[in-house]
Design a protein around this motif. Sequence first.
Motif, PDB file in Angstrom:
ATOM      1  N   TYR A   1     -22.289   3.313 -12.895  1.00  0.00           N
ATOM      2  CA  TYR A   1     -22.728   2.438 -11.642  1.00  0.00           C
ATOM      3  C   TYR A   1     -22.765   3.362 -10.068  1.00  0.00           C
ATOM      4  O   TYR A   1     -21.744   4.278  -9.997  1.00  0.00           O
ATOM      5  CB  TYR A   1     -22.049   1.288 -11.595  1.00  0.00           C
ATOM      6  N   VAL A   2     -23.711   3.044  -9.468  1.00  0.00           N
ATOM      7  CA  VAL A   2     -23.796   3.400  -8.166  1.00  0.00           C
ATOM      8  C   VAL A   2     -23.655   2.064  -7.277  1.00  0.00           C
ATOM      9  O   VAL A   2     -24.035   0.985  -7.680  1.00  0.00           O
ATOM     10  CB  VAL A   2     -25.017   4.386  -7.712  1.00  0.00           C
ATOM     11  N   PRO A   3     -23.366   2.350  -5.952  1.00  0.00           N
ATOM     12  CA  PRO A   3     -23.341   1.175  -5.112  1.00  0.00           C
ATOM     13  C   PRO A   3     -24.763   0.410  -4.973  1.00  0.00           C
ATOM     14  O   PRO A   3     -25.625   1.134  -4.996  1.00  0.00           O
ATOM     15  CB  PRO A   3     -22.805   1.765  -3.812  1.00  0.00           C
ATOM     16  N   LYS A   4     -24.960  -0.919  -4.783  1.00  0.00           N
ATOM     17  CA  LYS A   4     -25.965  -1.429  -5.207  1.00  0.00           C
ATOM     18  C   LYS A   4     -27.052  -1.247  -3.682  1.00  0.00           C
ATOM     19  O   LYS A   4     -28.167  -1.141  -3.892  1.00  0.00           O
ATOM     20  CB  LYS A   4     -25.789  -3.121  -5.361  1.00  0.00           C
ATOM     21  N   GLU A   5     -26.382  -0.672  -2.829  1.00  0.00           N
ATOM     22  CA  GLU A   5     -27.423  -0.238  -1.297  1.00  0.00           C
ATOM     23  C   GLU A   5     -27.846   0.865  -1.451  1.00  0.00           C
ATOM     24  O   GLU A   5     -28.650   1.130  -0.604  1.00  0.00           O
ATOM     25  CB  GLU A   5     -26.557  -0.187  -0.300  1.00  0.00           C
ATOM     26  N   MET A   6     -27.443   1.834  -2.814  1.00  0.00           N
ATOM     27  CA  MET A   6     -28.229   3.010  -2.765  1.00  0.00           C
ATOM     28  C   MET A   6     -29.737   3.091  -2.994  1.00  0.00           C
ATOM     29  O   MET A   6     -30.149   2.070  -3.742  1.00  0.00           O
ATOM     30  CB  MET A   6     -27.738   3.855  -4.040  1.00  0.00           C
ATOM     31  N   SER A   7     -30.337   4.163  -2.427  1.00  0.00           N
ATOM     32  CA  SER A   7     -31.808   4.131  -2.358  1.00  0.00           C
ATOM     33  C   SER A   7     -32.336   5.369  -2.405  1.00  0.00           C
ATOM     34  O   SER A   7     -31.539   6.191  -1.914  1.00  0.00           O
ATOM     35  CB  SER A   7     -32.570   3.275  -1.373  1.00  0.00           C
ATOM     36  N   TYR A   8     -33.312   5.818  -3.250  1.00  0.00           N
ATOM     37  CA  TYR A   8     -33.781   7.233  -3.097  1.00  0.00           C
ATOM     38  C   TYR A   8     -35.076   7.254  -2.303  1.00  0.00           C
ATOM     39  O   TYR A   8     -36.194   6.661  -2.898  1.00  0.00           O
ATOM     40  CB  TYR A   8     -34.030   7.818  -4.630  1.00  0.00           C
ATOM     41  N   GLU A   9     -35.234   7.711  -1.220  1.00  0.00           N
ATOM     42  CA  GLU A   9     -36.343   8.187  -0.359  1.00  0.00           C
ATOM     43  C   GLU A   9     -37.004   6.711  -0.167  1.00  0.00           C
ATOM     44  O   GLU A   9     -38.110   6.826  -0.205  1.00  0.00           O
ATOM     45  CB  GLU A   9     -36.979   9.144  -0.870  1.00  0.00           C
ATOM     46  N   GLY A  10     -36.128   5.760  -0.017  1.00  0.00           N
ATOM     47  CA  GLY A  10     -36.680   4.473   0.339  1.00  0.00           C
ATOM     48  C   GLY A  10     -37.032   3.621  -0.949  1.00  0.00           C
ATOM     49  O   GLY A  10     -37.636   2.562  -0.913  1.00  0.00           O
ATOM     50  N   GLY A  11     -37.275   4.273  -2.071  1.00  0.00           N
ATOM     51  CA  GLY A  11     -37.540   3.764  -3.390  1.00  0.00           C
ATOM     52  C   GLY A  11     -36.619   3.348  -4.363  1.00  0.00           C
ATOM     53  O   GLY A  11     -35.150   3.419  -3.902  1.00  0.00           O
TER      54      GLY A  11
ATOM     55  N   TRP B   1     -22.425  -3.423  -7.397  1.00  0.00           N
ATOM     56  CA  TRP B   1     -22.747  -2.204  -8.059  1.00  0.00           C
ATOM     57  C   TRP B   1     -24.308  -2.179  -8.964  1.00  0.00           C
ATOM     58  O   TRP B   1     -24.452  -3.553  -9.113  1.00  0.00           O
ATOM     59  CB  TRP B   1     -21.886  -1.647  -9.172  1.00  0.00           C
ATOM     60  N   SER B   2     -25.067  -1.111  -9.013  1.00  0.00           N
ATOM     61  CA  SER B   2     -26.071  -1.222  -9.971  1.00  0.00           C
ATOM     62  C   SER B   2     -25.870  -0.063 -10.912  1.00  0.00           C
ATOM     63  O   SER B   2     -25.429   0.932 -10.573  1.00  0.00           O
ATOM     64  CB  SER B   2     -27.164  -0.783  -9.048  1.00  0.00           C
ATOM     65  N   LYS B   3     -26.463  -0.324 -12.016  1.00  0.00           N
ATOM     66  CA  LYS B   3     -26.180   0.574 -13.108  1.00  0.00           C
ATOM     67  C   LYS B   3     -27.245   1.932 -12.940  1.00  0.00           C
ATOM     68  O   LYS B   3     -28.448   1.593 -12.688  1.00  0.00           O
ATOM     69  CB  LYS B   3     -26.593  -0.006 -14.505  1.00  0.00           C
ATOM     70  N   TRP B   4     -26.852   3.138 -13.336  1.00  0.00           N
ATOM     71  CA  TRP B   4     -27.580   4.084 -13.392  1.00  0.00           C
ATOM     72  C   TRP B   4     -27.739   4.480 -14.742  1.00  0.00           C
ATOM     73  O   TRP B   4     -26.905   4.771 -15.557  1.00  0.00           O
ATOM     74  CB  TRP B   4     -26.807   5.354 -12.592  1.00  0.00           C
TER      75      TRP B   4
ATOM     76  N   ASP C   1     -29.766   7.726   0.049  1.00  0.00           N
ATOM     77  CA  ASP C   1     -29.197   7.171   1.330  1.00  0.00           C
ATOM     78  C   ASP C   1     -28.333   5.911   0.739  1.00  0.00           C
ATOM     79  O   ASP C   1     -28.860   5.194   0.189  1.00  0.00           O
ATOM     80  CB  ASP C   1     -30.500   6.564   2.082  1.00  0.00           C
ATOM     81  N   PRO C   2     -27.100   5.847   1.338  1.00  0.00           N
ATOM     82  CA  PRO C   2     -26.239   6.844   2.128  1.00  0.00           C
ATOM     83  C   PRO C   2     -26.225   7.972   1.299  1.00  0.00           C
ATOM     84  O   PRO C   2     -26.229   8.109   0.083  1.00  0.00           O
ATOM     85  CB  PRO C   2     -25.154   6.137   2.282  1.00  0.00           C
ATOM     86  N   GLN C   3     -25.851   9.255   2.035  1.00  0.00           N
ATOM     87  CA  GLN C   3     -25.553  10.468   1.164  1.00  0.00           C
ATOM     88  C   GLN C   3     -24.188  10.551   0.548  1.00  0.00           C
ATOM     89  O   GLN C   3     -24.163  11.221  -0.458  1.00  0.00           O
ATOM     90  CB  GLN C   3     -25.784  11.553   2.115  1.00  0.00           C
ATOM     91  N   PHE C   4     -23.508   9.995   0.823  1.00  0.00           N
ATOM     92  CA  PHE C   4     -22.175   9.746   0.497  1.00  0.00           C
ATOM     93  C   PHE C   4     -21.492   8.242   0.144  1.00  0.00           C
ATOM     94  O   PHE C   4     -21.880   7.552   0.725  1.00  0.00           O
ATOM     95  CB  PHE C   4     -20.836  10.249   1.448  1.00  0.00           C
ATOM     96  N   GLY C   5     -21.185   8.311  -1.116  1.00  0.00           N
ATOM     97  CA  GLY C   5     -20.706   6.732  -1.635  1.00  0.00           C
ATOM     98  C   GLY C   5     -20.078   6.991  -3.026  1.00  0.00           C
ATOM     99  O   GLY C   5     -19.433   7.989  -3.161  1.00  0.00           O
ATOM    100  N   LYS C   6     -19.862   5.765  -3.188  1.00  0.00           N
ATOM    101  CA  LYS C   6     -18.976   5.941  -4.743  1.00  0.00           C
ATOM    102  C   LYS C   6     -19.672   6.029  -5.903  1.00  0.00           C
ATOM    103  O   LYS C   6     -21.052   5.594  -5.839  1.00  0.00           O
ATOM    104  CB  LYS C   6     -18.026   4.485  -4.782  1.00  0.00           C
ATOM    105  N   LEU C   7     -19.040   6.501  -7.092  1.00  0.00           N
ATOM    106  CA  LEU C   7     -19.713   6.412  -8.416  1.00  0.00           C
ATOM    107  C   LEU C   7     -18.661   5.782  -9.183  1.00  0.00           C
ATOM    108  O   LEU C   7     -17.546   6.199  -9.079  1.00  0.00           O
ATOM    109  CB  LEU C   7     -19.827   8.185  -8.613  1.00  0.00           C
ATOM    110  N   ARG C   8     -19.337   5.234  -9.861  1.00  0.00           N
ATOM    111  CA  ARG C   8     -18.110   4.156 -10.867  1.00  0.00           C
ATOM    112  C   ARG C   8     -18.467   4.615 -12.225  1.00  0.00           C
ATOM    113  O   ARG C   8     -19.587   4.769 -12.574  1.00  0.00           O
ATOM    114  CB  ARG C   8     -18.312   2.799 -10.688  1.00  0.00           C
ATOM    115  N   TYR C   9     -17.444   4.812 -13.039  1.00  0.00           N
ATOM    116  CA  TYR C   9     -17.530   4.887 -14.709  1.00  0.00           C
ATOM    117  C   TYR C   9     -16.735   3.831 -15.145  1.00  0.00           C
ATOM    118  O   TYR C   9     -15.543   3.585 -14.849  1.00  0.00           O
ATOM    119  CB  TYR C   9     -16.822   6.365 -15.084  1.00  0.00           C
ATOM    120  N   GLU C  10     -17.133   3.187 -16.164  1.00  0.00           N
ATOM    121  CA  GLU C  10     -16.676   1.991 -16.685  1.00  0.00           C
ATOM    122  C   GLU C  10     -16.675   2.714 -17.996  1.00  0.00           C
ATOM    123  O   GLU C  10     -17.488   3.130 -18.814  1.00  0.00           O
ATOM    124  CB  GLU C  10     -17.643   0.651 -16.873  1.00  0.00           C
ATOM    125  N   LEU C  11     -15.317   2.911 -18.636  1.00  0.00           N
ATOM    126  CA  LEU C  11     -15.063   3.545 -19.976  1.00  0.00           C
ATOM    127  C   LEU C  11     -15.126   2.396 -21.032  1.00  0.00           C
ATOM    128  O   LEU C  11     -14.257   1.530 -21.000  1.00  0.00           O
ATOM    129  CB  LEU C  11     -13.597   4.280 -19.816  1.00  0.00           C
TER     130      LEU C  11
END
Length: 133
Positions: free
Chosen positions: A62-72, A89-92, A40-50
């Motif tokens: 990186y994914v947007p910092k507001e991303m969450s998976y099933e509330g967790g 952003w938050s690092k994946w 959540d949300p289902q659509f968002g940005k995905l960022r690659y730092e080269l």
Amino acid sequence: MKRGRAYEEARKLGERYPVEYSEADRRVVLERFDFPPGWDPQFGKLRYELPDTYPRDMPTVYVPKEMSYEGGSPTHLLHGISPYGDSDWSKWCIEDHNANWDPASDTLVKLTTMMRASLADPYSDNPFAEGSA
């Protein structure tokens, strides 16, 4: 960083997603990435730092910092780590997944496929293993 290769790979990604490519900032952002079910949300940005050493070394994702998976928040989603000067952003941490980046065959297109697998099974230590996700 081999700028020609990164540009071509970003162009190829642009066949599926709107892409923002910044050679000066060594950044590729996929707009409207369709996250797997559960995100959540289902659509968002995905960022690659080269890195300067791209393609020898794997990009940081990186994914947007507001991303969450099933509330967790899966352990691979590092909310406290963002690109310098950009706290949106938050690092994946795909590196923890034993991704085995091979500069001869891996590209940003393949990384996007790897990210889809990783995000589809976000609590797995190895989502690329047969039988995951």
